[in-house]
Scaffold this active site. Structure first.
Site, mmCIF file in Angstrom:
data_model
loop_
_atom_site.group_PDB
_atom_site.id
_atom_site.type_symbol
_atom_site.label_atom_id
_atom_site.label_comp_id
_atom_site.label_asym_id
_atom_site.label_seq_id
_atom_site.Cartn_x
_atom_site.Cartn_y
_atom_site.Cartn_z
ATOM 1 N N HIS A 7 -32.397 -12.335 -32.438
ATOM 2 C CA HIS A 7 -32.386 -11.934 -33.821
ATOM 3 C C HIS A 7 -33.600 -11.003 -34.142
ATOM 4 O O HIS A 7 -34.280 -10.917 -33.238
ATOM 5 C CB HIS A 7 -32.720 -13.058 -34.681
ATOM 6 C CG HIS A 7 -34.192 -14.117 -34.182
ATOM 7 N ND1 HIS A 7 -34.183 -15.181 -33.404
ATOM 8 C CD2 HIS A 7 -35.546 -14.047 -34.633
ATOM 9 C CE1 HIS A 7 -35.499 -15.525 -33.191
ATOM 10 N NE2 HIS A 7 -36.205 -14.928 -34.040
ATOM 11 N N HIS A 79 -40.755 -9.480 -36.387
ATOM 12 C CA HIS A 79 -40.722 -9.464 -35.042
ATOM 13 C C HIS A 79 -39.295 -9.577 -34.283
ATOM 14 O O HIS A 79 -38.441 -9.638 -35.446
ATOM 15 C CB HIS A 79 -41.215 -10.949 -34.139
ATOM 16 C CG HIS A 79 -40.720 -11.995 -34.775
ATOM 17 N ND1 HIS A 79 -40.983 -12.830 -35.817
ATOM 18 C CD2 HIS A 79 -39.327 -12.752 -34.181
ATOM 19 C CE1 HIS A 79 -39.754 -13.990 -35.831
ATOM 20 N NE2 HIS A 79 -39.297 -13.878 -34.814
ATOM 21 N N GLU A 130 -40.647 -11.860 -29.635
ATOM 22 C CA GLU A 130 -40.661 -13.315 -29.323
ATOM 23 C C GLU A 130 -39.768 -13.334 -27.951
ATOM 24 O O GLU A 130 -38.460 -12.530 -28.232
ATOM 25 C CB GLU A 130 -39.972 -14.059 -30.533
ATOM 26 C CG GLU A 130 -39.781 -15.511 -30.335
ATOM 27 C CD GLU A 130 -39.229 -16.188 -31.698
ATOM 28 O OE1 GLU A 130 -38.403 -15.464 -32.451
ATOM 29 O OE2 GLU A 130 -39.262 -17.388 -31.517
HETATM 30 CO CO CO Z 1 -38.135 -15.477 -34.250
#
Ligand code: CO
Length: 134
Positions: A7, A79, A130
């Site tokens: 994502h 992020h 991440e």
């Molecule tokens: Co995230």
């Protein structure tokens, strides 16, 4: 080591406005807001054919999104998340190259109930990364 893009997370100053924009202007499949008190965020998931967008809105005074929105009042990319098969092995490989894992360096359970860790943006071209174990 890294696999698919899981994502892209976008911090937004007005969650309702962002949801409406993604639904109406971009024609996206916008989910319902979910509160994640452990992470200090209210999240809206937007499913795309090949990945997801997460709209992040601060939840509570201690939310990490508050500081980001102070620096970026219009919002912005917060992020990006890459998938990994073995997060412990990924952490070991990364720290071996000198990259800094945020926090105490051990994976935590993330907003999707899977182990995640974050890498210091200064080590990755200004981008908070991440990693999520899939
Ligand atoms: Co995230």
């Amino acid at each position: 080591m890294i696999g698919r893009l899981n994502h892209v997370a976008i911090a937004v100053p007005d969650l309702e406005a962002a949801m409406t924009q993604y639904r109406n202007a971009l024609g996206a499949n916008v989910g319902a807001p979910q509160d994640e008190p452990d992470h200090g965020v209210r999240v809206v998931f937007i499913e795309l054919p090949n990945t997801k967008i997460e709209l992040l809105y601060p939840l509570g005074e201690a939310s990490p999104i508050n500081g980001f929105l102070q620096k970026n009042p219009a919002g912005g990319i917060h992020h990006i998340c890459y998938e990994v098969e073995d997060i412990a092995a990924a952490a070991k490989q990364l720290t071996g190259t000198g990259a800094r894992v945020l926090g105490d360096g051990t994976p935590k359970i993330g907003a999707h109930g899977k182990p995640v860790l974050f890498l210091h943006p200064k080590d990755f071209n200004g981008c908070l990364i991440e990693l999520e174990e899939i």
